[in-house]
Scaffold this motif. Sequence first.
Motif, mmCIF file in Angstrom:
data_model
loop_
_atom_site.group_PDB
_atom_site.id
_atom_site.type_symbol
_atom_site.label_atom_id
_atom_site.label_comp_id
_atom_site.label_asym_id
_atom_site.label_seq_id
_atom_site.Cartn_x
_atom_site.Cartn_y
_atom_site.Cartn_z
ATOM 1 N N VAL A 22 0.831 -1.203 0.000
ATOM 2 C CA VAL A 22 0.000 0.000 0.000
ATOM 3 C C VAL A 22 0.871 1.261 0.000
ATOM 4 C CG1 VAL A 22 -1.645 1.336 1.377
ATOM 5 C CG2 VAL A 22 -2.018 -1.113 1.008
ATOM 6 N N ARG A 26 0.740 4.055 -2.924
ATOM 7 C CA ARG A 26 0.337 5.433 -2.631
ATOM 8 C C ARG A 26 1.435 6.432 -2.968
ATOM 9 N NH1 ARG A 26 -1.820 6.888 2.361
ATOM 10 N NH2 ARG A 26 -3.041 8.428 1.267
ATOM 11 N N LEU A 34 -6.620 5.829 1.577
ATOM 12 C CA LEU A 34 -6.535 4.676 2.474
ATOM 13 C C LEU A 34 -7.153 5.077 3.795
ATOM 14 C CD1 LEU A 34 -5.351 1.813 3.070
ATOM 15 C CD2 LEU A 34 -3.362 3.007 3.999
ATOM 16 N N GLU A 101 -7.231 -1.571 4.314
ATOM 17 C CA GLU A 101 -6.229 -2.610 4.572
ATOM 18 C C GLU A 101 -6.567 -3.183 5.942
ATOM 19 O OE1 GLU A 101 -1.721 -2.713 6.107
ATOM 20 O OE2 GLU A 101 -2.186 -1.082 4.727
#
Length: 185
Positions: A22, A26, A34, A101
Amino acid sequence: MSERPRLTVLSGPSGVGKSTVVAHMRKQFPEVWLSVSATTRHPRPGERDGVQYHFVDHEQFDKLVANGELLEWAVFAGNRYGTPRQAVLDKLDKGEPVLLEIDLQGARQVKESMPEAQLVFLAPPSWEELVRRLTGRGTESQDVIDERLAAAKVELAAEAEFDTTLVNTSVEQVAAELLALLGVA
């Protein structure tokens, strides 16, 4: 007008590399939002409130649950984690892709309350690699590592519940695949 983006949930066993994937994704596409979870866990070195997590005490967490303010929540390794509901809905309403997540328990709760959500399972290249990653962190006691390994076996067995599986052999490759699933790249 394009359709409202789907909520995408990334899950998989502890140590599989969810945070690493992630973070890489990003860096390339910071517009992917997120969700920042609330947790009763104490911050690890370098973690800041509101960035990695919203660090709350047990009483604050109880209020979030009682008021229905969490999309999902779970207990893991003695701490509670949860996703603030309103922030997710606000971003989706604005047409922005949202990524959660979260763990298996949370993914199941999201699927129940938002069946249109896209569930993505991040799998390790092998069990041996997962064990190596978990024991190599050096941030947890052996008891916590053993608990995470036991949980990982259960989580790996749930892979079939997910819409898509990505195998984390390369952070760059998995980040690109995840971006494609989010409709960003």
